[in-house]
Design a protein around this motif. Structure first.
Motif: not given
Length: 325
Positions: A79-81, A201-203, A295-296, A23-25
């Motif tokens: 969160g990972r994305h 956690l995903g971040v 940075s995101l 999805a190119d988040t």
């Protein structure tokens, strides 16, 4: 206790990861931060079609839950994305609406919410800001002290946030009073903190993965900086902190105990924040630039620390329950 995800849960995570990777988040996040919601709403619909929000509601309201562990699995991937939007707030709104003493508001609002045609936000306390009130169609105001839940009719101007993609708005005062109880509000707060912890956690995992790739590529004195002992130690510390947080997150999803949720949130958010600081240091000057995708995740890690409870509030909840001595 040994806690592992089962085959279906791992497959669910893998399918979400594949969908969000395609999805190119990062471009969606940047557009959302500018107030351009079209791409974000399209991604939101795909997340809803995957059944993420339905995990927070029972079958009586067209949901598939409540399934808090599966919701935590989903939020790790979100969160990972770095998926933007009031994700935690929408799941929390589903929990709040299904717990009302009058089923009519839930029957009226939940079908659109679970299907992705609508999104919800919530102000966790009187005077606090709601996330993305300009994009949400369902706006809830919580007052745990008075045991009140209101359906707000509008929102104020968008306020700047540390994370540009987290657009904060005050909600209009008053609005329809929804019949709820203090225990229902506490239960919804528990769900919110579990979701924030999983998202953090995903971040943190995304920041660690990106930093590992970077230190393998960047060279100094003719060798990758990832070969330096000091760099290895920093990354190992980040990995240990995140892996220590993981069982707390899923354990809190199993018990749905308020103190467990508070412990999971503070641990996961602090681990993600520490990983963000390590990532920033090891990336050097490029890590400070807003144009660089890192940075995101850096700003998201910082913002999640205070979402649905500051570290001090979460620690107080744990101490008050006697979890720490």
């Amino acid at each position: 206790m040994r806690f592992l995800l089962d085959t279906e849960q791992r497959a669910f995570a893998k399918s979400l990861d594949a969908m969000l990777t395609a999805a190119d988040t990062p471009s969606v996040v940047r557009a959302w931060g500018r107030g351009e919601h079209r791409a974000g709403r399209a991604l939101w619909s795909r997340v809803a079609e995957a059944g993420v929000f339905a995990l927070a509601a029972p079958e009586a309201y067209e949901g598939v839950g409540p399934l808090p562990v599966e919701l935590a699995v989903a939020f790790v991937e979100l969160g990972r994305h770095a998926v933007p939007g009031p994700l935690v707030e929408t799941a929390t709104a589903a929990v709040l609406l299904t717990s009302l003493q009058d089923p009519n508001p839930a029957a009226r609002l939940l079908p659109a919410l679970l299907s992705g045609r609508a999104m919800a936000t919530a102000a966790p306390a009187p005077g606090s800001y709601a996330l993305d009130g300009d994009a949400a169609t369902i706006r809830l105001s919580l007052d745990r002290d008075r045991g009140e839940l209101r359906l707000s009719s509008g929102h104020g101007p968008v306020r700047p946030s540390l994370d540009p993609a987290r657009r904060l708005t005050p909600l209009s005062p008053g609005g329809e009073l929804l019949p709820t109880t203090p225990s229902s509000l506490t239960h919804a707060l528990t769900w919110a903190r579990v979701a924030v912890a999983a998202q953090a956690l995903g971040v943190g995992l995304a920041l660690l993965d990106r930093t590992v790739v970077h230190v393998r590529r960047r060279t100094q004195f003719g060798v990758p900086i990832g070969s330096f002992q000091a760099v290895k130690h920093r990354l190992a510390d980040a990995k240990v902190a995140l892996e220590f947080a993981r069982p707390l997150v899923f354990g809190a999803a199993v018990t749905l105990d308020p103190a467990d949720a508070a412990a999971a949130k503070v641990t996961a958010c602090e681990a993600a924040y520490a990983t963000a600081r390590t990532a920033l240091q090891l990336h050097g000057a490029i890590g400070y630039t807003a144009e660089y995708d890192l940075s995101l995740w850096l700003t998201r890690a910082r913002a999640l620390r205070t979402a649905w409870g500051t570290p001090a509030e979460c620690r107080a909840a744990v101490l008050g329950a006697g979890r720490l001595r």
